[in-house]
Design a protein around this motif. Structure first.
Motif, PDB file in Angstrom:
ATOM      1  N   LEU A   1       0.846  -1.253   0.230  1.00 18.68           N
ATOM      2  CA  LEU A   1       0.033   0.069   0.009  1.00 18.68           C
ATOM      3  C   LEU A   1       0.752   1.300   0.239  1.00 18.68           C
ATOM      4  CD1 LEU A   1      -3.018  -0.990   2.571  1.00 18.68           C
ATOM      5  CD2 LEU A   1      -3.172  -0.965   0.272  1.00 18.68           C
ATOM      6  N   GLY A   2       2.206   1.108  -0.022  1.00 19.71           N
ATOM      7  CA  GLY A   2       3.200   2.164  -0.281  1.00 19.71           C
ATOM      8  C   GLY A   2       3.163   2.781   1.186  1.00 19.71           C
ATOM      9  N   LYS A   3       2.948   2.045   2.429  1.00 23.06           N
ATOM     10  CA  LYS A   3       2.919   2.716   4.070  1.00 23.06           C
ATOM     11  C   LYS A   3       4.345   1.822   4.470  1.00 23.06           C
ATOM     12  CE  LYS A   3      -0.830   4.833   3.984  1.00 23.06           C
ATOM     13  NZ  LYS A   3      -0.888   6.421   3.834  1.00 23.06           N
ATOM     14  N   THR A   4       4.673   2.725   5.789  1.00 21.36           N
ATOM     15  CA  THR A   4       5.716   2.149   6.472  1.00 21.36           C
ATOM     16  C   THR A   4       5.083   1.383   7.553  1.00 21.36           C
ATOM     17  OG1 THR A   4       7.165   4.133   5.664  1.00 21.36           O
ATOM     18  CG2 THR A   4       7.949   2.942   7.631  1.00 21.36           C
ATOM     19  N   PRO A   5       5.363   0.106   7.791  1.00 21.45           N
ATOM     20  CA  PRO A   5       4.875  -0.603   9.100  1.00 21.45           C
ATOM     21  C   PRO A   5       5.977  -0.858   9.819  1.00 21.45           C
ATOM     22  CG  PRO A   5       5.484  -2.168   7.084  1.00 21.45           C
ATOM     23  CD  PRO A   5       5.962  -0.871   6.473  1.00 21.45           C
ATOM     24  N   ILE A   6       5.475  -0.664  11.269  1.00 30.61           N
ATOM     25  CA  ILE A   6       6.369  -1.203  12.428  1.00 30.61           C
ATOM     26  C   ILE A   6       5.571  -2.064  13.103  1.00 30.61           C
ATOM     27  CG2 ILE A   6       7.647   0.957  12.456  1.00 30.61           C
ATOM     28  CD1 ILE A   6       6.141   1.766  14.896  1.00 30.61           C
ATOM     29  N   VAL A   7       6.357  -3.127  13.543  1.00 29.28           N
ATOM     30  CA  VAL A   7       5.536  -4.456  14.444  1.00 29.28           C
ATOM     31  C   VAL A   7       5.531  -4.009  15.759  1.00 29.28           C
ATOM     32  CG1 VAL A   7       5.580  -6.583  15.076  1.00 29.28           C
ATOM     33  CG2 VAL A   7       5.903  -6.001  12.847  1.00 29.28           C
ATOM     34  N   VAL A   8       4.557  -3.767  16.382  1.00 29.89           N
ATOM     35  CA  VAL A   8       4.105  -3.461  17.676  1.00 29.89           C
ATOM     36  C   VAL A   8       3.482  -4.430  18.513  1.00 29.89           C
ATOM     37  CG1 VAL A   8       3.304  -1.551  19.278  1.00 29.89           C
ATOM     38  CG2 VAL A   8       4.006  -1.054  16.977  1.00 29.89           C
ATOM     39  N   ARG A   9       3.987  -4.616  19.950  1.00 31.22           N
ATOM     40  CA  ARG A   9       3.289  -5.586  20.656  1.00 31.22           C
ATOM     41  C   ARG A   9       1.927  -5.080  21.016  1.00 31.22           C
ATOM     42  NH1 ARG A   9       5.805  -6.750  26.123  1.00 31.22           N
ATOM     43  NH2 ARG A   9       3.705  -6.478  26.836  1.00 31.22           N
ATOM     44  N   ASP A  10       0.896  -5.823  21.348  1.00 33.42           N
ATOM     45  CA  ASP A  10      -0.390  -5.412  21.840  1.00 33.42           C
ATOM     46  C   ASP A  10      -0.155  -5.022  23.182  1.00 33.42           C
ATOM     47  OD1 ASP A  10      -3.053  -5.197  21.773  1.00 33.42           O
ATOM     48  OD2 ASP A  10      -3.429  -7.338  22.368  1.00 33.42           O
ATOM     49  N   ALA A  11      -0.395  -3.756  23.393  1.00 29.18           N
ATOM     50  CA  ALA A  11      -0.471  -3.130  24.776  1.00 29.18           C
ATOM     51  C   ALA A  11      -1.081  -1.669  24.508  1.00 29.18           C
ATOM     52  CB  ALA A  11       1.018  -2.815  25.237  1.00 29.18           C
ATOM     53  N   PRO A  12      -1.918  -1.301  25.609  1.00 24.67           N
ATOM     54  CA  PRO A  12      -2.497   0.006  25.467  1.00 24.67           C
ATOM     55  C   PRO A  12      -1.769   1.170  24.736  1.00 24.67           C
ATOM     56  CG  PRO A  12      -2.756  -0.920  27.653  1.00 24.67           C
ATOM     57  CD  PRO A  12      -1.775  -1.637  26.983  1.00 24.67           C
ATOM     58  N   GLY A  13      -2.357   1.773  23.816  1.00 28.51           N
ATOM     59  CA  GLY A  13      -1.872   2.866  23.170  1.00 28.51           C
ATOM     60  C   GLY A  13      -0.929   2.533  22.078  1.00 28.51           C
ATOM     61  N   PHE A  14      -0.776   1.145  21.976  1.00 22.27           N
ATOM     62  CA  PHE A  14       0.255   0.486  21.082  1.00 22.27           C
ATOM     63  C   PHE A  14       1.733   1.716  21.364  1.00 22.27           C
ATOM     64  CE2 PHE A  14      -3.767  -0.227  18.835  1.00 22.27           C
ATOM     65  CZ  PHE A  14      -3.879  -1.398  19.370  1.00 22.27           C
ATOM     66  N   LEU A  15       2.213   1.995  20.248  1.00 23.62           N
ATOM     67  CA  LEU A  15       3.628   2.742  20.400  1.00 23.62           C
ATOM     68  C   LEU A  15       3.074   4.089  20.355  1.00 23.62           C
ATOM     69  CD1 LEU A  15       6.448   2.762  20.807  1.00 23.62           C
ATOM     70  CD2 LEU A  15       6.731   3.211  18.289  1.00 23.62           C
ATOM     71  N   VAL A  16       2.678   4.463  19.097  1.00 25.30           N
ATOM     72  CA  VAL A  16       2.633   6.256  18.859  1.00 25.30           C
ATOM     73  C   VAL A  16       1.496   6.876  19.879  1.00 25.30           C
ATOM     74  CG1 VAL A  16       2.099   7.826  17.368  1.00 25.30           C
ATOM     75  CG2 VAL A  16       3.262   5.731  16.443  1.00 25.30           C
ATOM     76  N   ASN A  17       0.475   6.412  20.038  1.00 24.55           N
ATOM     77  CA  ASN A  17      -0.665   6.925  20.946  1.00 24.55           C
ATOM     78  C   ASN A  17       0.046   6.985  22.323  1.00 24.55           C
ATOM     79  OD1 ASN A  17      -2.093   7.592  18.813  1.00 24.55           O
ATOM     80  ND2 ASN A  17      -3.592   6.047  19.218  1.00 24.55           N
ATOM     81  N   ARG A  18       0.744   5.949  22.844  1.00 23.68           N
ATOM     82  CA  ARG A  18       1.345   5.908  24.280  1.00 23.68           C
ATOM     83  C   ARG A  18       2.364   7.053  24.515  1.00 23.68           C
ATOM     84  NH1 ARG A  18       4.025   0.538  26.999  1.00 23.68           N
ATOM     85  NH2 ARG A  18       5.027   1.830  28.771  1.00 23.68           N
ATOM     86  N   LEU A  19       3.043   7.093  23.313  1.00 19.40           N
ATOM     87  CA  LEU A  19       4.239   8.203  23.586  1.00 19.40           C
ATOM     88  C   LEU A  19       3.653   9.575  23.369  1.00 19.40           C
ATOM     89  CD1 LEU A  19       7.143   6.893  21.424  1.00 19.40           C
ATOM     90  CD2 LEU A  19       6.817   6.533  23.869  1.00 19.40           C
ATOM     91  N   LEU A  20       2.477   9.869  22.517  1.00 22.79           N
ATOM     92  CA  LEU A  20       1.942  11.144  22.376  1.00 22.79           C
ATOM     93  C   LEU A  20       1.192  11.315  23.588  1.00 22.79           C
ATOM     94  CD1 LEU A  20       0.573  11.533  18.938  1.00 22.79           C
ATOM     95  CD2 LEU A  20       2.265  12.828  19.746  1.00 22.79           C
ATOM     96  N   ALA A  21       0.906  10.558  24.288  1.00 20.17           N
ATOM     97  CA  ALA A  21      -0.397  10.753  25.473  1.00 20.17           C
ATOM     98  C   ALA A  21       0.489  11.667  26.619  1.00 20.17           C
ATOM     99  CB  ALA A  21      -0.395   9.495  26.349  1.00 20.17           C
ATOM    100  N   PRO A  22       1.570  11.656  27.000  1.00 21.18           N
ATOM    101  CA  PRO A  22       2.177  12.633  28.034  1.00 21.18           C
ATOM    102  C   PRO A  22       2.537  14.035  27.239  1.00 21.18           C
ATOM    103  CG  PRO A  22       3.718  10.929  27.632  1.00 21.18           C
ATOM    104  CD  PRO A  22       2.717  10.409  26.916  1.00 21.18           C
ATOM    105  N   TYR A  23       2.809  13.732  26.226  1.00 15.81           N
ATOM    106  CA  TYR A  23       3.091  15.071  25.319  1.00 15.81           C
ATOM    107  C   TYR A  23       1.935  15.971  25.413  1.00 15.81           C
ATOM    108  CZ  TYR A  23       3.863  17.563  20.662  1.00 15.81           C
ATOM    109  OH  TYR A  23       3.803  18.364  19.574  1.00 15.81           O
ATOM    110  N   MET A  24       0.690  15.304  24.931  1.00 17.51           N
ATOM    111  CA  MET A  24      -0.544  16.196  24.724  1.00 17.51           C
ATOM    112  C   MET A  24      -1.122  16.698  26.140  1.00 17.51           C
ATOM    113  SD  MET A  24      -1.630  15.820  21.648  1.00 17.51           S
ATOM    114  CE  MET A  24      -3.328  15.310  20.959  1.00 17.51           C
TER     115      MET A  24
END
Ligand code: NAI
Length: 731
Positions: free
Chosen positions: A503-526
């Motif tokens: 699909l032309g996207k960049t995948p990263i494999v993430v373990r199943d945990a709340p927020g996965f990776l990106v939203n978890r890192l963004l949470a304290p930022y926001m």
């Protein structure tokens, strides 16, 4: 090198570029040496009357210089001599005593384009894969093999600046219109037709005639354009406009386009005609270009951008599994999406864009119509930007089949579920789906916050199920988090990973945990942005500080984009999962209670007006509404950056320790591709390394004293910081 006079007439020779063992041609050490070797022969061969350069790779001319050569330069002197040696080869090439014609079908980029510019003429195919451009700025560089010198002389200053400063790539039609390509020929039988064109026009080319269109001087052509480009005042207007455009876009964070401007300007006394340069004039211009190239090649920004380039290359070769694990995977030929909402519509559009016939299922015709409508709006924008034709749009839209039931699902290879974010609804939808698809079909969920493992728990075939977390808007955000649930099998992880690339996207494999990776890192930022707001920092100040840092938008605007209600919901999920450090800032509850949900209802932390709510305005009434008295200047920009960005580093250290992602590179790629974290900083953890982990640790400890325990450094970070070890292994 071959004499083809038997087929094409006397004096017609063809040189084929074909890098052994690779899918694409690159100008690397071997190619450059080979070139050097063949030049003496070319220089003294009296039989050649016209020489065509063709590629032995279908769909590719030369994709660019081999970036490894640049990466290996440790000093600017080395980079300068690399550039000089490339320039010298192309100068000799340019000086050959007969016309040379580049026959371009497929990618002709960077060094490839520079080589084509060194030819007497350039013939392009009208195929959709034929592209030409100088994308060096994307890697923090400028063309270093004569591109800065030759391009303006071929297409005029304004067009050259536009191409070099943005790195844009042109299709054959565009290149022909701008005078870059001297002829445009149909893709069918292209090579033979191009060689015949060269033979027929050899005399004219030898006489120095321009066969293509006249360049659009000043970007507009005509007498005014000529005046613009051929007078010193006109040229200074063009440069001034270009410079302010660049500074506006890059905020001075990317030095390459500015250097390119300087190079074109300083070699500018030589500009003003489409004639080729020779002799000392050419020498001087080339020397200036090489100096600019060399300075950039060893700069931090370019190193970071090149590193990201290699990270994405690494993803292209990876399969999403731990090293050494291989499985056979099939390409996805037909797909389906359940849910035609914001995400479902976007995902269906993406599938169709990549020519994958797609079923889109929802509960009502009305919902389906909305999904089709949102897909067609994206395609229409592509038509407007001339990325696709009307016909292509109709064909692509025709690939989406809206359905109210599971008809046709038996044949699909992969289904993405994108219904409302509720576990009970998702589980039911997935259970029903299981009965309707073939045995080998991969099933994925686009959930942004629910547990993939919990969804798996009700499935008969949990192995073939994974998370496939796209970001909004789907057509623009390059990242997909591939979520591996407890029972997801290798086949599925690798299948989804591969499909993302399809699909032309960049995948990263993430373990199943709340927020996965990106939203978890963004949470304290926001969340920290809300704390800052409560302290009296203004909405504009917060956003400005982070935009100056390099984020594409500040956290306040991001909150409006995501939706304040959605952000609030996510923050509660994070709080429940990770405890006090993620407790929503006290202001959050108040924010939601104002019913200002963000861009979607025209009012959030900003006001949004006009067509598609595109006009963003500050709203002074927000402070009284939230019961805050704004105190501009109360927190410095530097502290704002530290308070929002350092907790992300802290959380990333935890994610690595917990194995949420396998490697610090995943964090860097994920944050750049998923949030637009400034690429020139090389990613979140590359940024951390540029500060030094000891410094990050010290700063966090100070913030604990000043602002509270939410800044408490994680064990993983303490360990790194105390030994001042980097996240990334030093090379
Ligand atoms: P949405 O509310 O715009 O769309 C959901 C669609 O699902 C609606 O059209 C609804 O009619 C349909 N639907 C509900 N139950 C259904 C069923 N049983 N069968 C078929 N269709 C059904 O929601 P949105 O924003 O598109 O979100 C969808 C999923 O994507 C959620 O899991 C969400 O967490 C996730 N997501 C959302 C992002 C966003 O920014 N909106 C970003 C990334 C993921």
């Amino acid at each position: 090198l071959a004499d083809r006079s038997a087929e094409f007439g006397p004096g017609v020779w063809v040189m084929t570029i074909n890098k052994t063992g690779e899918k694409v041609n690159k100008l690397g050490r071997v190619a450059l040496d080979g070139f050097k070797e063949v030049l003496p022969e070319l220089e003294k061969n009296k039989a050649i009357e016209v020489l065509c350069v063709v590629s032995g790779k279908p769909g590719n001319f030369i994709a660019g210089a081999d970036i490894d050569l640049i990466r290996q330069c440790t000093t600017s002197q080395e980079a300068e001599s690399l550039s000089r040696s490339g320039q010298k080869l192309l100068n000799r090439w340019e000086d050959l005593p007969y016309p040379t014609v580049a026959v371009v079908d497929g990618a002709c980029l960077g060094g490839g384009c520079e080589m084509a510019l060194g030819c007497t003429a350039l013939v392009m195919s009208n195929s959709s894969s034929a592209r030409i451009g100088l994308p060096e700025v994307m890697l923090g560089l400028i063309p270093g093999m004569g591109g800065c010198v030759r391009l303006p002389r071929k297409v005029g200053l304004a067009t050259a600046l536009d191409m070099i400063l943005t790195g844009k790539q042109l299709r054959g039609e565009q290149a022909f219109k701008l005078g870059l390509a001297d002829a445009l020929l149909p893709q069918e039988e292209f090579e033979a037709a191009a060689i015949r064109w060269a033979r027929n026009n050899a005399n004219a080319l030898k006489a120095g005639k321009r066969l293509g269109k006249e360049p659009k001087l000043g970007g507009m052509g005509g007498p005014v354009g000529t005046l613009m480009e051929k007078t010193p005042i006109g040229r200074s207007v063009i440069f001034k406009k270009a410079r302010s455009g660049v500074l506006g876009k890059t905020r001075g964070q990317y030095p390459a386009p500015i250097e390119a401007l300087d190079v074109l300007m300083e070699t500018g006394s030589l500009l003003g005609s489409s004639d080729r340069l020779r002799g000392t004039e050419r020498e001087e211009a080339m020397a200036r270009e090489a100096k600019g190239f060399a300075k950039l090649a060893v700069s931090e920004v370019s190193r970071n951008l090149i590193r990201i380039f290699f990270l994405t290359e690494k993803v292209k070769k990876a399969n999403g599994l731990p090293e050494g694990r291989e499985v056979a995977i099939r390409a996805v030929e037909t797909g389906a999406v359940i849910g035609a909402g914001i995400m479902g519509g976007g995902i269906a559009q993406l599938f169709a864009d990549k020519k994958i016939p797609t079923r889109m299922k929802d509960l009502t015709n009305q919902a389906l119509a909305l999904g089709v409508d949102s897909a067609s709006r994206i395609f229409k924008r592509q038509v407007k930007r001339r990325k696709i034709t009307d016909r292509e749009m109709i064909q692509k839209l025709g690939l989406i089949t809206p359905v109210l039931d599971h008809s046709g699902f038996r044949q699909v290879n992969l289904v993405v579920e994108a219904v409302v974010e509720r576990m009970d609804v998702k589980q039911k939808v997935l259970q029903e789906l299981e009965e309707q698809v073939g045995e080998k079909c991969i099933v994925a969920s686009n959930t942004s916050s629910l547990s993939v493992t919990e969804m798996q728990s009700v499935l008969k075939h949990p192995g073939r199920f994974a998370g496939m977390h796209f970001f909004n808007p789907v057509h623009r955000m390059p990242l997909v988090e591939v979520i591996r649930g407890e029972k997801t099998d290798d086949q599925t992880v690798a299948g989804v990973f591969q499909f993302c690339k399809q699909l032309g996207k960049t995948p990263i494999v993430v373990r199943d945990a709340p927020g996965f990776l990106v939203n978890r890192l963004l949470a304290p930022y926001m969340n920290e942005a809300a704390y800052l707001l409560a302290e009296g920092v203004t909405v504009d100040e917060i956003d400005q500080a982070l935009v100056e840092f390099g984020m594409p938008m500040g956290p306040m605007e991001l909150m409006d984009e995501v939706g304040i209600d959605v952000a609030d919901k996510v923050s509660h999920i994070m709080h429940a999962a990770f405890g006090e450090r993620m407790a929503p800032a006290p202001l959050s509850a108040k924010l939601v209670s104002t019913s200002r949900y963000g861009k979607k209802n025209g009012k959030g932390l900003y006001l949004y007006e006009g067509k598609e709510r595109k006009e963003k305005k500050s709203d002074p009434s927000i402070y009284s509404l939230l019961g805050i008295s704004p105190k501009p200047g109360v927190v410095t920009a530097e502290e704002m950056v530290d308070r929002t960005v350092l907790p992300m580093i802290n959380e990333a250290a935890r994610c690595l320790a917990e194995g949420i992602v396998a490697h610090p590179d995943d964090v860097d790629l994920g944050m750049i591709m998923g949030t637009g974290f400034p690429p020139f900083r090389g990613g979140l953890l590359r940024y951390a390394d540029s500060l030094g982990s000891r410094k990050v640790l010290e700063k966090l400890r100070k913030l604990v004293g000043k602002c509270g325990k939410r800044f408490e450094p994680s064990d993983a970070l303490v360990k790194l910081g105390e030994e001042n070890r980097p996240f990334h292994n030093p090379k």
